[in-house]
Design a protein around this motif. Structure first.
Motif, PDB file in Angstrom:
ATOM      1  N   ASP A   1      24.929 -73.697  37.746  1.00  0.00           N
ATOM      2  CA  ASP A   1      25.088 -73.442  37.011  1.00  0.00           C
ATOM      3  C   ASP A   1      26.091 -73.668  35.677  1.00  0.00           C
ATOM      4  O   ASP A   1      27.031 -74.463  36.549  1.00  0.00           O
TER       5      ASP A   1
ATOM      6  N   ARG B   1      28.177 -74.452  32.217  1.00  0.00           N
ATOM      7  CA  ARG B   1      28.756 -73.986  30.930  1.00  0.00           C
ATOM      8  C   ARG B   1      29.944 -75.383  30.470  1.00  0.00           C
ATOM      9  O   ARG B   1      31.075 -75.784  31.164  1.00  0.00           O
TER      10      ARG B   1
ATOM     11  N   THR C   1      31.728 -66.671  31.007  1.00  0.00           N
ATOM     12  CA  THR C   1      30.955 -67.227  32.513  1.00  0.00           C
ATOM     13  C   THR C   1      30.742 -66.599  33.746  1.00  0.00           C
ATOM     14  O   THR C   1      30.052 -66.595  34.777  1.00  0.00           O
TER      15      THR C   1
ATOM     16  N   ASP D   1      28.862 -63.359  33.852  1.00  0.00           N
ATOM     17  CA  ASP D   1      27.632 -63.714  33.500  1.00  0.00           C
ATOM     18  C   ASP D   1      26.933 -64.600  34.858  1.00  0.00           C
ATOM     19  O   ASP D   1      25.827 -63.504  35.374  1.00  0.00           O
ATOM     20  N   TRP D   2      28.094 -64.783  35.944  1.00  0.00           N
ATOM     21  CA  TRP D   2      27.942 -64.859  37.375  1.00  0.00           C
ATOM     22  C   TRP D   2      28.320 -64.025  37.514  1.00  0.00           C
ATOM     23  O   TRP D   2      28.238 -64.246  39.466  1.00  0.00           O
TER      24      TRP D   2
END
Length: 247
Positions: free
Chosen positions: A126, A128, A149, A152-153
């Motif tokens: 992933d 960002r 971030t 979300d992770w």
């Protein structure tokens, strides 16, 4: 702190093949074999329950066609990378290139397979990115991206350390860089990585502790909070990066 091992599940109906790969991974280090399977059904169950970083998959399983196992593994554990270890060349290599992280023949050198697994396991899953203007709100914007971030992770447990590292690296870019810089956040199987790219010419170095100094201690905090950090030259500037171990 050290990076978490790359977790691997071995799927092959030949015990000796699994043993050889398991032994090679143990000698290399940095891997943890979390499961083994000799059937497609077992492979799907392991992917569902353990969600390993990598599944090493033989296509010639006795119960379920290899392509179907591959599809089910990716469906049950989308973040898991699949590396095929097969006795024969694929009839449709393009199909596998779109759906796997690698296709290795069983007569290949084991070191080649292990090198591939290491590269796959350490490649970010992933990313960002934020382009930031050099202004008083730069650090706040960076921390906002960081919080979103990590949410979300599902990496909230490293928020405090990561926020400190981001703040210090962004402050360094604001102080020594030009009008804009780039913040990139990524994660691999074992680490959360923070990169800040700017066009400044200086390279940060840890400074001796000095209670009277107004600055120069930021990179020492980065060194303390991260498992590793460094500076790399990039076109038109430099990249300062830091990694925080995750499990």
């Amino acid at each position: 702190m050290t990076a978490a091992p790359i977790t691997v599940a071995l799927v092959d109906d030949v015990d000796d093949i699994r043993r050889l790969v398991r032994t090679a991974l143990r000698f290399r280090g940095g891997f943890e074999v979390v499961g083994e399977a000799s059937t497609g059904a077992e492979a799907i169950a392991i992917a569902t329950d353990l969600r390993p970083d990598i599944v090493v998959l033989d296509l010639g399983l006795p119960d379920i066609a290899g392509r179907d196992v591959l599809a089910r593994v990716r469906e049950q554990s989308p973040k898991t990378r699949v590396v095929v270890l097969s006795a024969r060349e694929p009839t449709d290599r393009a199909w596998f290139e779109e759906r796997t992280a690698g296709y290795v023949l069983k007569d290949a050198d084991l070191d080649y397979l292990v090198d591939l697994l290491e590269n796959v396991g350490r490649t970010p899953v992933d990313v960002r990115v934020l382009d930031v203007s050099k202004d008083a709100m730069a650090a706040a914007k960076a921390r906002e991206l960081l919080r979103g971030t990590l949410r979300d992770w599902e990496l909230w447990k490293i928020l405090d350390d990561a926020a400190l590292v981001v703040t210090e690296l962004v402050t360094n870019a604001v102080t020594h860089g030009g009008s804009t810089f780039r913040l990139q956040l990524s994660r691999t199987s074992g680490a959360f990585r923070i990169e800040v790219v700017d066009d400044g010419s200086g390279t940060p170095e840890p400074q001796p502790q000095d209670t009277e100094a107004e600055g120069g201690r930021g990179i020492m905090l980065v060194d303390a909070m991260s498992s590793s950090w460094g500076v790399e030259t990039v076109p038109h500037g430099k990249m300062v990066w830091a990694e925080i171990a995750i499990s």
